[in-house]
Write an enzyme that holds these catalytic residues in place. Structure first.
Site, PDB file in Angstrom:
ATOM      1  N   GLY A 216       0.702  -1.239  -0.073  1.00  0.00           N
ATOM      2  CA  GLY A 216       0.131   0.095   0.082  1.00  0.00           C
ATOM      3  C   GLY A 216       0.755   1.060  -0.101  1.00  0.00           C
ATOM      4  N   ILE A 217       0.614   2.225   0.826  1.00  0.00           N
ATOM      5  CA  ILE A 217       1.222   3.761   0.915  1.00  0.00           C
ATOM      6  C   ILE A 217       1.590   3.698   2.280  1.00  0.00           C
ATOM      7  CG2 ILE A 217      -1.269   4.821   1.226  1.00  0.00           C
ATOM      8  CD1 ILE A 217       0.157   7.129  -0.427  1.00  0.00           C
ATOM      9  N   GLY A 218       2.580   4.498   2.385  1.00  0.00           N
ATOM     10  CA  GLY A 218       3.235   4.899   3.762  1.00  0.00           C
ATOM     11  C   GLY A 218       4.537   4.677   3.784  1.00  0.00           C
ATOM     12  N   ALA A 219       5.169   4.833   4.967  1.00  0.00           N
ATOM     13  CA  ALA A 219       6.605   4.827   5.221  1.00  0.00           C
ATOM     14  C   ALA A 219       7.199   3.249   4.951  1.00  0.00           C
ATOM     15  CB  ALA A 219       6.944   5.436   6.445  1.00  0.00           C
ATOM     16  N   ILE A 220       6.340   2.632   5.530  1.00  0.00           N
ATOM     17  CA  ILE A 220       6.765   0.972   5.180  1.00  0.00           C
ATOM     18  C   ILE A 220       6.917   0.500   3.950  1.00  0.00           C
ATOM     19  CG2 ILE A 220       6.346  -1.353   6.063  1.00  0.00           C
ATOM     20  CD1 ILE A 220       5.638  -0.275   8.975  1.00  0.00           C
ATOM     21  N   GLU A 239      -4.009  -3.729  -5.022  1.00  0.00           N
ATOM     22  CA  GLU A 239      -5.218  -2.728  -5.423  1.00  0.00           C
ATOM     23  C   GLU A 239      -4.882  -1.371  -5.310  1.00  0.00           C
ATOM     24  OE1 GLU A 239      -6.273  -2.181  -0.569  1.00  0.00           O
ATOM     25  OE2 GLU A 239      -6.914  -3.882  -1.269  1.00  0.00           O
ATOM     26  N   GLY A 337      -8.606  -4.211   1.598  1.00  0.00           N
ATOM     27  CA  GLY A 337      -8.309  -5.627   0.779  1.00  0.00           C
ATOM     28  C   GLY A 337      -7.358  -6.434   1.455  1.00  0.00           C
TER      29      GLY A 337
END
Length: 432
Positions: A216-220, A239, A337
């Site tokens: 997905g989105i984000g720092a990790i 997704e 998801g």
């Protein structure tokens, strides 16, 4: 071309005129993420004095959500399919509802009429020479509403990229069109600090050349992608994706050549990120957008080569149960998801479902590896869904492990300040 262009001109009106078709008691779908049709929403709010009990249903939206303000209680009622930052206060104070549902199942809810949609508000690209508009950055469950809603109102926006795949609706499917030229909101993930980079490095050790990625989105996720520079022949079936994927495509790391279903393609349902992402997906035949009942279908996910699903969580207990959608009884996000992809990856040959999270929260005062999930928490993933849990302290391999083996592995990747307490609790319960 002349015929459909003439029909488009005949149904092009102002935003205020378009939303006059909305009536009290109706359920309105709102295009989500960076495709949020803000001009139409603002026009709808301007009609608030004339309306009662209008239900607005959507995945998370970017930008302001004025219909969620307390003064509109009883006029607008939000039904969240995923709780974004702009809706959390309203949901947790009772002014809005949350519908727990897998992202893969949302289109069927609309198609079947179980959750009927009266009006859909969309933000689409201008029509091409054949009269087809693209849903742009967000196909997900929006395409189904364009097919099943009684009334379709669309912002025709040249700032919306023309994305390819199963992402189109013909202008004849639009009842009212509104000319808009509004840039899409940009979502730029924060930098990966030492903890996130350590997690990203550890996750990268689980990813083999030729693997297929979902993240997905984000720092990790950004940290994971930044650690994959020496990998080869990676694919994407996800997704959503953001800037980090674009960078790896441009470096030749992500090629899609091992994708058995769509060779050479990147498969997604929506994107979020900077303008560079929107420019990348515009009219790009390498990227295919599909509805979420395709991208998130476990029967499709499991057919990908070495499918790796990388998701995060709020906390993980010592048996491997995961809460990713709430902090205690306060709803933070939703199912999204995550369950779709974690299960699909587990079923794939050579697949790996991974939960990646920092070991602590609240500036190191709270362990996210816990003896128990917080009271009132929602279990997002059961003990059987997760194969790997990763923190900055290492990798816990839970697949095929007993409760005692799981507890040992999870305590080993907890922050050292909490390990003794976790071990004492596990021993008192005879897990260890």
């Amino acid at each position: 071309m002349a015929q459909w262009a003439e029909r488009l001109r005949a149904r092009t009106v102002s935003a205020a005129e378009a939303v006059r078709a909305i009536e009290s008691g109706q359920r309105i779908f709102v295009h989500g993420a960076c495709a949020t049709p803000q001009v139409l929403l603002d026009a709808l709010v301007q009609r608030s004095a004339e309306l009662r009990n209008v239900r607005l249903i959507h995945l998370h939206t970017e930008g302001p959500a004025p219909y969620l303000r307390p003064e509109f209680d009883g006029i607008f009622r939000h039904e969240a399919l995923f709780v974004g930052a702009n809706a959390r206060e309203a949901v947790n104070s009772g002014r809005a509802d949350y519908l727990p549902v897998f992202l893969s199942e949302i289109p069927a809810l609309f198609r079947s009429g179980r959750v009927p949609i009266d009006v859909t508000l969309l933000n689409v690209s201008p029509p091409d020479a054949h009269g087809y508009c693209s849903l742009g950055t967000s196909v997900d469950c929006a395409l189904e509403t364009a097919r099943s809603a009684r009334l379709v109102i669309a912002q025709i926006n040249p700032a919306m990229p023309r994305t390819l795949g199963d992402s189109f609706l013909h202008i004849d499917q639009v009842d009212w069109a509104v000319d808009v030229n509004a840039p899409l909101p940009e979502v730029k993930p924060g930098p990966a600090f030492e903890v996130e980079q350590a997690i990203g490095n550890a996750v990268s050790l689980l990813i083999e050349d030729g693997a297929t990625l979902q993240l997905g989105i984000g720092a990790i996720p950004n940290a994971v992608l930044s650690a994959l520079g020496n990998h080869r022949q990676l694919s994407v079936h996800t997704e959503m994706f953001t800037d980090g994927v674009v960078e790896l495509v441009e470096r030749g790391v992500i090629t899609g050549e091992r994708n058995p279903l769509h060779p050479g393609k990147l498969i997604t349902s929506f994107v979020m990120g900077s303008q560079a992402v929107y420019d990348f997906v515009h009219d790009n035949p390498q990227v295919e957008f599909h509805p979420s009942d395709y991208t998130n279908d476990t029967a499709i996910i499991r057919r990908n080569h070495r499918m790796v699903a990388i998701n995060s969580a709020i906390e993980v207990d010592l048996t491997g149960q995961v809460c990713a959608s709430a902090i205690g009884s306060r709803i933070h996000s939703g199912m999204g998801g995550q369950v779709d992809f974690m299960r699909g990856a587990a079923l794939a040959e050579g697949g790996k479902p991974i939960i990646a999270l920092p070991s602590t929260a609240a500036h190191g005062t709270i362990s996210r590896i816990t003896a128990d999930l917080k009271l009132g928490s929602m279990v997002t993933l059961t003990q059987g869904h997760v194969h790997y849990v990763v923190t900055e302290h290492g990798i816990a391999d839970l697949y095929g492990k007993s409760l005692s083996e799981r507890a040992h592995a999870l305590i080993a990747i907890a922050h050292p300040a909490f390990r003794d307490e976790l071990e004492a609790t596990a021993r008192a319960r005879h897990i260890l």
